[in-house]
Design a protein around this motif. Sequence first.
Motif, mmCIF file in Angstrom:
data_model
loop_
_atom_site.group_PDB
_atom_site.id
_atom_site.type_symbol
_atom_site.label_atom_id
_atom_site.label_comp_id
_atom_site.label_asym_id
_atom_site.label_seq_id
_atom_site.Cartn_x
_atom_site.Cartn_y
_atom_site.Cartn_z
ATOM 1 N N ASP A 121 54.236 -28.532 28.939
ATOM 2 C CA ASP A 121 55.249 -27.557 29.616
ATOM 3 C C ASP A 121 55.656 -26.583 28.717
ATOM 4 O OD1 ASP A 121 56.677 -29.697 28.602
ATOM 5 O OD2 ASP A 121 58.571 -28.834 29.612
ATOM 6 N N ALA B 111 47.852 -27.010 32.342
ATOM 7 C CA ALA B 111 48.718 -27.236 33.481
ATOM 8 C C ALA B 111 50.057 -27.325 32.707
ATOM 9 C CB ALA B 111 48.566 -28.591 34.203
ATOM 10 N N TYR B 112 51.183 -26.934 33.325
ATOM 11 C CA TYR B 112 52.453 -26.658 32.620
ATOM 12 C C TYR B 112 53.568 -27.810 33.674
ATOM 13 C CZ TYR B 112 50.364 -23.086 30.434
ATOM 14 O OH TYR B 112 49.386 -22.233 29.761
ATOM 15 N N ASP B 113 53.162 -28.389 34.587
ATOM 16 C CA ASP B 113 53.924 -29.200 35.308
ATOM 17 C C ASP B 113 53.070 -30.524 35.922
ATOM 18 O OD1 ASP B 113 53.764 -28.689 38.296
ATOM 19 O OD2 ASP B 113 53.701 -26.634 37.456
ATOM 20 N N SER C 20 50.874 -29.642 39.419
ATOM 21 C CA SER C 20 49.774 -28.818 39.016
ATOM 22 C C SER C 20 48.594 -29.720 38.155
ATOM 23 C CB SER C 20 50.147 -27.643 37.984
ATOM 24 O OG SER C 20 51.199 -26.616 38.590
ATOM 25 N N GLU D 142 46.733 -31.792 40.805
ATOM 26 C CA GLU D 142 45.907 -30.813 41.219
ATOM 27 C C GLU D 142 44.693 -30.334 40.577
ATOM 28 O OE1 GLU D 142 45.783 -30.074 44.709
ATOM 29 O OE2 GLU D 142 47.325 -31.592 44.711
ATOM 30 N N MET D 143 45.056 -30.006 39.425
ATOM 31 C CA MET D 143 43.900 -29.576 38.415
ATOM 32 C C MET D 143 42.918 -30.684 38.020
ATOM 33 S SD MET D 143 44.716 -26.253 37.171
ATOM 34 C CE MET D 143 44.393 -25.901 35.667
ATOM 35 N N CYS E 47 58.802 -31.364 37.409
ATOM 36 C CA CYS E 47 58.367 -31.970 38.707
ATOM 37 C C CYS E 47 57.661 -33.443 38.708
ATOM 38 C CB CYS E 47 57.174 -31.061 39.301
ATOM 39 S SG CYS E 47 57.360 -29.220 39.424
#
Length: 119
Positions: free
Chosen positions: A11, A33-35, A38, A41-42, A59
Amino acid sequence: MVNRKILVVEDEKLLNDTISTFLTYSDYDVVSAYDGISAVEMAKQHNPDLILLDVMLPCMLGYDVAKAIRKFSSVPILFLTSIEDKESKQKAFEAGATDYLSKSIDLSVLVEKINQILK
C-alpha cells in the motif's frame, strides 16, 4: 523466454514503485495492487507466477488476502513485511505463505529469493 509475472501488493506507493521498478529491471513482468481487495482480484485476473504480499493493507490484511487466493490458486506467496514477530510469521504460513521476509531486505537479495522460489 517469456518473462515471469509478479504481483506486488504493497500500500505504500513509493515502496511499491521501487520494488516494481527493480523487478522490471530484473526481467520480470510486474503488476501492482495497493489494497487487499484489489490484490485478490488482480491475482484472479493476471494469474501471476509469484505474489509479493504485505501484511498491513487497506481493506483486508495480507493473511486474509493469502487465504482468499489459496481458494483458487497455489501460486507462491512471499510475504514482505515489517512485522517480524513469531506469531505473525506463523499466521502467514497458516494462511498459505511460501516464505516470509523482512522489508529491510536488500532488493538484490529479494530478487535472488524470487529466483529460487520460481526455479
